[in-house]
Design a protein around this motif. Structure first.
Motif, mmCIF file in Angstrom:
data_model
loop_
_atom_site.group_PDB
_atom_site.id
_atom_site.type_symbol
_atom_site.label_atom_id
_atom_site.label_comp_id
_atom_site.label_asym_id
_atom_site.label_seq_id
_atom_site.Cartn_x
_atom_site.Cartn_y
_atom_site.Cartn_z
ATOM 1 N N TYR A 161 -23.352 28.129 17.773
ATOM 2 C CA TYR A 161 -24.382 28.182 16.734
ATOM 3 C C TYR A 161 -25.741 28.185 17.414
ATOM 4 O O TYR A 161 -25.885 27.646 18.512
ATOM 5 C CB TYR A 161 -24.245 26.983 15.792
ATOM 6 C CG TYR A 161 -22.933 26.981 15.049
ATOM 7 C CD1 TYR A 161 -22.733 27.794 13.951
ATOM 8 C CD2 TYR A 161 -21.881 26.177 15.485
ATOM 9 C CE1 TYR A 161 -21.522 27.809 13.285
ATOM 10 C CE2 TYR A 161 -20.663 26.174 14.816
ATOM 11 C CZ TYR A 161 -20.490 26.997 13.716
ATOM 12 O OH TYR A 161 -19.293 27.018 13.069
ATOM 13 N N SER A 162 -26.707 28.796 16.763
ATOM 14 C CA SER A 162 -28.019 28.895 17.398
ATOM 15 C C SER A 162 -28.567 27.511 17.714
ATOM 16 O O SER A 162 -28.593 26.630 16.853
ATOM 17 C CB SER A 162 -28.993 29.649 16.489
ATOM 18 O OG SER A 162 -29.027 29.033 15.230
ATOM 19 N N GLY A 163 -28.977 27.343 18.958
ATOM 20 C CA GLY A 163 -29.537 26.067 19.386
ATOM 21 C C GLY A 163 -28.490 25.007 19.673
ATOM 22 O O GLY A 163 -28.811 23.875 20.058
ATOM 23 N N GLY A 164 -27.215 25.351 19.487
ATOM 24 C CA GLY A 164 -26.163 24.355 19.706
ATOM 25 C C GLY A 164 -25.284 24.721 20.883
ATOM 26 O O GLY A 164 -25.473 25.756 21.528
ATOM 27 N N LYS A 165 -24.321 23.857 21.139
ATOM 28 C CA LYS A 165 -23.428 24.111 22.284
ATOM 29 C C LYS A 165 -22.333 25.104 21.862
ATOM 30 O O LYS A 165 -22.200 25.428 20.678
ATOM 31 C CB LYS A 165 -22.802 22.790 22.733
ATOM 32 C CG LYS A 165 -22.006 22.122 21.637
ATOM 33 C CD LYS A 165 -21.233 20.946 22.153
ATOM 34 C CE LYS A 165 -20.319 20.394 21.076
ATOM 35 N NZ LYS A 165 -19.414 19.382 21.526
ATOM 36 N N ASP A 166 -21.575 25.573 22.822
ATOM 37 C CA ASP A 166 -20.448 26.457 22.528
ATOM 38 C C ASP A 166 -19.317 25.649 21.904
ATOM 39 O O ASP A 166 -18.829 24.686 22.516
ATOM 40 C CB ASP A 166 -19.952 27.119 23.815
ATOM 41 C CG ASP A 166 -20.921 28.186 24.283
ATOM 42 O OD1 ASP A 166 -21.793 28.569 23.478
ATOM 43 O OD2 ASP A 166 -20.815 28.610 25.442
ATOM 44 N N ILE A 167 -18.921 26.032 20.699
ATOM 45 C CA ILE A 167 -17.825 25.314 20.039
ATOM 46 C C ILE A 167 -16.485 25.810 20.589
ATOM 47 O O ILE A 167 -15.578 25.026 20.851
ATOM 48 C CB ILE A 167 -17.875 25.538 18.512
ATOM 49 C CG1 ILE A 167 -19.263 25.211 17.959
ATOM 50 C CG2 ILE A 167 -16.810 24.719 17.796
ATOM 51 C CD1 ILE A 167 -19.676 23.776 18.058
ATOM 52 N N LEU A 168 -16.389 27.125 20.758
ATOM 53 C CA LEU A 168 -15.183 27.722 21.352
ATOM 54 C C LEU A 168 -15.619 28.617 22.515
ATOM 55 O O LEU A 168 -16.657 29.275 22.442
ATOM 56 C CB LEU A 168 -14.427 28.552 20.317
ATOM 57 C CG LEU A 168 -13.768 27.817 19.145
ATOM 58 C CD1 LEU A 168 -13.159 28.822 18.177
ATOM 59 C CD2 LEU A 168 -12.715 26.833 19.621
ATOM 60 N N GLN A 169 -14.801 28.624 23.544
ATOM 61 C CA GLN A 169 -15.145 29.454 24.709
ATOM 62 C C GLN A 169 -13.919 30.250 25.162
ATOM 63 O O GLN A 169 -12.915 29.671 25.570
ATOM 64 C CB GLN A 169 -15.596 28.569 25.866
ATOM 65 C CG GLN A 169 -16.831 27.734 25.556
ATOM 66 C CD GLN A 169 -17.136 26.758 26.671
ATOM 67 O OE1 GLN A 169 -17.258 27.127 27.834
ATOM 68 N NE2 GLN A 169 -17.227 25.482 26.328
#
Lengths: 298, 215
Positions: free
Chosen positions: B11-19
């Protein structure tokens, strides 16, 4: 087709369920809108009545031309010739000063008194009738004739009719403007009511979207709600107008009968009433559509 | 049936939830996705249901690339998925039957058919005698069962259950799991996300997710 029909049925069931949840609030909204529409409808009816009354007035008023008693024969001939070439002249009548005095003497029973006068004080008169009632035309006639040396005075009894028509036309414009404003008000009020409903039902809308509801499925109950409230407001207005005319018409008729006039307010035809209700319903739908578009589809 | 190809979500400004998630699920499979809270389980399920779109990579459902679906096509896809939400998402102004009827109404079932299917779904989860009750009058376990009834009412080929046993005691949790297993036995593909490793039964495939990556 089947799914569409099922969705339509679902939407109406939802509308009636929501109505049943807060019937008093919805009824008040409808009543408020209905009363506003009644005022507009009555205004419109009065205006139409005035229009009918003006239309009933003689379309061909008379223009009176009084000749100068001291005018020369040449000037009189010039006047007579000018009258003959006036545009849109339907009819002319000449009343000599002697005939006028004789008629006056008879009408007022002046008898010997008229003969005691040193001179006939009445002028020769032409009564001119235009083929159309046109204020500009009358003004043009007046201007042309007044400029002639043989003319003492030009009088017109048609100008006030033209002025009355202009007044009614202005009134019609004002009523149309008011109708536009009221329509805007109706759209705004219903749009706001639908918007409040949307806000109150956001959880249901979210869940519906997650389980596969289309925008149209979600919007349909709100649109039908606007349509229904507009329709009911229109019906309230028609019923109110009917009540008012039933109550008012006999009283007005009694009053107007003394004046030898017909009723100023007449209940509109069934087609007009139906069109009025339909327009109100469509405005309700429009208000709902704007609210839904703003809240859901953005 | 479902295929993840190098899927990432942030999400914009957030961490990677799934990689870079690669995952494949077959029709009729039952898969349990486990991992700690915040590991990305819910996001994985949301991607499957087209509730989210991947930031990178592709999610395929029945050979349809969900990421490339037109917005207007998404609702039709979701109608083939039964979603059991972690927070139930029940409608408290509708009774139990009304809640189960909603997906059937959305899918365009006729009133009679919809009622029959809704009651059948309630019967399966043991809530038929509570159809007139309001969800607020139900216990946590009953609310979860109602959520399952709503998810299965249209008999979708895929059920996604996000923490279906989250706040339930062991007895209720087992009954919920048994229900989902039963649906799977009838041919429905079931994906369960759970932070509780004990949810996992040895018979079913387990996918572990840790900090957005499958392990």
């Amino acid at each position: 087709m089947k799914a569409w029909w099922v969705h339509v049925q679902y939407a109406w069931r939802t509308v009636f369920r929501r109505w049943a949840e807060a019937p008093f609030g919805h009824a008040l909204t409808v009543l408020g809108l209905g009363v506003s529409l009644i005022l507009l409808a009555v205004l419109f009816m009065v205006l139409m009545g005035a229009q009918r009354a003006v239309d009933g007035l003689p379309a061909q008023g008379a223009v009176l031309v009084y000749a100068n008693p001291h005018a020369s024969d040449a000037d009189r001939q010039q006047l007579s010739a000018q009258i003959d070439v006036l545009p849109k002249l339907a009819h002319k009548q000449f009343i000599s000063r002697a005939a006028a005095l004789s008629e006056l003497t008879q009408k007022l029973s002046l008898g010997e008194m008229a003969h005691q006068l040193p001179d006939n004080p009445l002028p020769d008169t032409w009564v001119l009738t235009p083929s159309v009632l046109d204020v500009t035309l009358i003004q043009q006639w007046t201007q042309t004739l007044t400029a002639l040396p043989a003319v003492m005075l030009v009088q017109s009894d048609t100008v006030w009719v033209g002025q009355l028509r202009a007044l009614v036309n202005t009134g019609r414009h004002i009523v149309l403007l008011l109708a536009g404003l009221l329509a805007l008000g109706l759209v705004s009020i219903l749009g706001l009511a639908v918007r409040l409903q949307i806000v109150a039902r956001l959880p249901e809308i979210d869940v519906s979207r997650m389980i596969g509801a289309t925008d149209h499925f979600i919007a349909r109950p709100f649109l039908y709600f606007g349509l229904l409230e507009g329709l009911l407001a229109g019906l309230v207005a028609v019923f109110g107008v009917w009540l008012l005319t039933v109550d008012l018409l006999p009283r007005l008729d009694v009053l107007l009968r003394y004046e030898g006039q017909t009723s100023l307010i007449v209940l509109p035809s069934l087609q007009t009433q139906a069109a009025f209700v339909l327009a109100s319903a469509l405005l309700g739908w429009l208000g709902a559509w704007l609210a839904v578009r703003q809240a859901l589809w953005r | 049936m479902i295929r993840f190809e190098e899927v990432s979500k942030h999400y914009s400004g957030g961490k990677d939830i799934l990689q870079g998630v690669n995952l494949s699920l077959e029709q009729g499979e039952m898969v349990v996705v486990t991992g700690q809270s915040g590991a990305g389980k819910t996001t994985l399920l949301k991607l499957m249901a087209a509730l989210e779109r991947p930031s990178h990579g592709s999610v395929w459902l029945n050979e349809q690339n969900i990421g490339h679906l037109r917005r207007s096509a998404v609702p039709w896809l979701r109608r083939n998925i039964g979603f059991v939400f972690q927070d139930h998402r029940l409608l408290f102004d509708r009774d139990v039957l009304g809640n189960v009827l909603l997906p059937l109404e959305v899918a365009g079932f006729g009133r009679k058919d919809a009622l029959a299917r809704a009651r059948a779904a309630l019967d399966k989860v043991g809530l038929l005698d509570r159809e007139k009750s309001r969800p607020i009058a139900l216990s946590g376990g009953e609310q979860q069962r109602l959520c399952i009834a709503r998810a299965v009412a249209t008999r979708p080929p895929l059920i996604l259950a996000d923490e279906p046993t989250g706040n339930l005691d062991r007895e209720y949790a087992n009954s919920i799991l048994d229900m989902l297993i039963n649906f799977n036995r009838q041919g429905t593909t079931v994906v369960i996300a759970s932070h509780d490793a004990d949810t996992v039964t040895t018979k079913h495939r387990t996918v572990r997710i840790h900090r957005g990556k499958l392990t």
